[in-house]
Design a protein around this motif. Structure first.
Motif, mmCIF file in Angstrom:
data_model
loop_
_atom_site.group_PDB
_atom_site.id
_atom_site.type_symbol
_atom_site.label_atom_id
_atom_site.label_comp_id
_atom_site.label_asym_id
_atom_site.label_seq_id
_atom_site.Cartn_x
_atom_site.Cartn_y
_atom_site.Cartn_z
ATOM 1 N N ASN A 97 5.866 2.003 6.084
ATOM 2 C CA ASN A 97 5.956 3.194 5.248
ATOM 3 C C ASN A 97 6.825 4.257 5.919
ATOM 4 O O ASN A 97 7.662 4.899 5.268
ATOM 5 N N ALA A 98 6.635 4.446 7.215
ATOM 6 C CA ALA A 98 7.440 5.433 7.944
ATOM 7 C C ALA A 98 8.922 5.061 7.882
ATOM 8 O O ALA A 98 9.780 5.916 7.625
ATOM 9 N N ALA A 99 9.239 3.780 8.099
ATOM 10 C CA ALA A 99 10.637 3.341 8.086
ATOM 11 C C ALA A 99 11.283 3.619 6.735
ATOM 12 O O ALA A 99 12.454 4.013 6.661
ATOM 13 N N TYR A 100 10.519 3.402 5.657
ATOM 14 C CA TYR A 100 11.038 3.705 4.318
ATOM 15 C C TYR A 100 11.413 5.185 4.206
ATOM 16 O O TYR A 100 12.491 5.537 3.702
ATOM 17 N N HIS A 101 10.531 6.056 4.666
ATOM 18 C CA HIS A 101 10.767 7.489 4.509
ATOM 19 C C HIS A 101 11.921 7.980 5.388
ATOM 20 O O HIS A 101 12.595 8.955 5.028
ATOM 21 N N TYR A 102 12.167 7.314 6.517
ATOM 22 C CA TYR A 102 13.338 7.681 7.322
ATOM 23 C C TYR A 102 14.616 7.416 6.529
ATOM 24 O O TYR A 102 15.543 8.237 6.506
ATOM 25 N N VAL A 103 14.675 6.239 5.882
ATOM 26 C CA VAL A 103 15.858 5.892 5.086
ATOM 27 C C VAL A 103 16.003 6.854 3.907
ATOM 28 O O VAL A 103 17.100 7.335 3.613
ATOM 29 N N GLY A 131 3.688 -1.556 3.439
ATOM 30 C CA GLY A 131 3.615 -0.108 3.282
ATOM 31 C C GLY A 131 3.781 0.357 1.852
ATOM 32 O O GLY A 131 3.794 1.571 1.589
ATOM 33 N N GLY A 132 3.950 -0.589 0.912
ATOM 34 C CA GLY A 132 4.030 -0.247 -0.500
ATOM 35 C C GLY A 132 5.428 -0.103 -1.050
ATOM 36 O O GLY A 132 5.610 0.376 -2.178
ATOM 37 N N HIS A 133 6.438 -0.547 -0.301
ATOM 38 C CA HIS A 133 7.827 -0.392 -0.731
ATOM 39 C C HIS A 133 8.453 -1.782 -0.823
ATOM 40 O O HIS A 133 8.898 -2.348 0.188
ATOM 41 N N VAL A 134 8.469 -2.338 -2.012
ATOM 42 C CA VAL A 134 8.842 -3.740 -2.194
ATOM 43 C C VAL A 134 10.338 -3.855 -2.482
ATOM 44 O O VAL A 134 10.792 -3.788 -3.634
ATOM 45 N N TYR A 135 11.097 -3.988 -1.408
ATOM 46 C CA TYR A 135 12.535 -4.209 -1.479
ATOM 47 C C TYR A 135 12.869 -5.375 -0.547
ATOM 48 O O TYR A 135 12.235 -5.529 0.503
ATOM 49 N N PRO A 136 13.875 -6.192 -0.902
ATOM 50 C CA PRO A 136 14.246 -7.300 -0.014
ATOM 51 C C PRO A 136 14.765 -6.847 1.340
ATOM 52 O O PRO A 136 14.701 -7.579 2.320
ATOM 53 N N GLY A 137 15.322 -5.641 1.417
ATOM 54 C CA GLY A 137 15.870 -5.157 2.683
ATOM 55 C C GLY A 137 16.570 -3.825 2.500
ATOM 56 O O GLY A 137 16.498 -3.188 1.438
ATOM 57 N N HIS A 138 17.246 -3.388 3.569
ATOM 58 C CA HIS A 138 17.958 -2.116 3.561
ATOM 59 C C HIS A 138 18.965 -2.019 2.406
ATOM 60 O O HIS A 138 19.082 -0.973 1.757
#
Length: 330
Positions: A97-103, A131-138
């Protein structure tokens, strides 16, 4: 002219991202070529600094304009979200979840014109999903956050560049998805990126899908003739006159590595990733082509097996910073 602000996302805080960020920013070069602004967690960066023995001051800033951008000080947009007891090297929903919010914060800065490029440390796809963010990647995450309909993944090393027609889908699904329009758009995105980088007439090798590029229908079901060749011709008509193919993938990467081509167009993930990674992860950079801002990344993962040990290699991140600066608006 001021150096570009590069929003440097910390990546998954349980992985090697914080360590390679601190190792890279302990050097003089990043500050000579850009204004590096870390988007992440200040406390985690300090912990990583202790692990890698980097005596750097980590200073939270609210806005890029508040950064000092000098060696010895790490300017950080402190998003937080990392539990104080988060272990190194363990899959964590909180870390994902934290990594998502950094991006997401870096994209906000870039879209607002406050950062001229984004450079990303690795995130973990499984943690991102947890973390609730369903994406294949960056790549897909950045496209969604920026409202971009279609982008392409390009991998770059000192010897070779590879752009992908499809990426994070299964092989059967990839073959089904490939069509002349997608091939054409991928070639043109790669052509435009290389022209922007100073290569006036890029030499572009386009791979086939089947062994020996189908060998005139002997292998496969005519995919080269129906899906790939028409896309190449359409791209050539629109200015990518250096594009040729479909070519056999088993020899084209050797030819590219010796300098015959400026870019290889791979049809699916492993066709392009395998040859690049054989050349060495430490020099590889991932570039997302087609976004409204520049984005580069390391070409390796979170390396949970060595996270927290100080062993992670920062060279791919340094090269990603160099490429971000080279591609950033002047």
């Amino acid at each position: 002219m001021a150096n570009p602000v590069v929003a440097l996302t910390m990546g998954d805080p349980a992985g090697v991202g914080p360590e390679i960020v601190m190792k890279a920013l302990a050097l003089e070069e990043p500050y000579r070529i850009c204004r590096p602004l870390v988007v992440g967690d200040a406390a985690r960066l300090r912990a990583a600094g202790q692990i890698v023995r980097a005596a750097l001051e980590v200073v939270p800033v609210d806005d890029p304009a508040a950064g000092a951008y000098r060696r010895g000080r790490v300017d950080c947009v402190d998003v937080g979200l990392v539990p104080p007891d988060l272990p190194w090297g363990k899959l964590s929903a909180a870390a994902g979840n934290a990594a998502y919010h950094y991006v997401a914060r870096a994209v906000e800065l870039a879209m607002a014109g406050k950062a001229q490029a984004i450079c990303t440390a690795p995130l973990n796809k499984e943690a991102l999903h947890a973390g609730g963010h369903v994406y294949p990647g960056h790549t897909e995450l950045l496209a969604k956050l920026s409202g971009t309909k279609e982008v392409s993944m390009m991998l770059a090393t000192p010897k070779m560049r590879v752009i992908h027609v499809t990426t994070h889908i299964g092989l059967v699904d990839a073959v089904e998805k490939i069509d002349p329009g997608l091939v054409e758009r991928t070639i043109l995105r790669g052509h435009e990126a290389l022209v922007h980088a100073g290569i006036q007439r890029p030499r572009i090798a386009v791979c086939g899908i089947n062994p020996h590029a189908g060998e005139h229908g002997l292998f496969g079901r005519g995919e080269e003739e129906q899906k790939v060749a028409p896309g190449i011709e359409a791209a050539r008509r629109k200015g990518a006159t250096g594009a040729e193919g479909p070519l056999p993938a088993d020899t084209v990467f050797f030819r590219a590595s010796r300098g015959d081509f400026d870019l290889v167009v791979a049809m699916y993930h492993d066709q392009g990733h395998g040859p690049v990674k054989v050349l060495g992860l430490e020099a590889g950079v991932n570039i997302t082509v087609g976004l409204p801002f520049v984005r580069t990344s390391v070409d390796h993962g979170t390396a949970f097996d060595i996270a927290g040990t100080g062993k992670a290699d920062e060279r791919s991140l340094l090269q990603a910073l160099r490429d971000a600066v080279a591609l950033a608006p002047k």
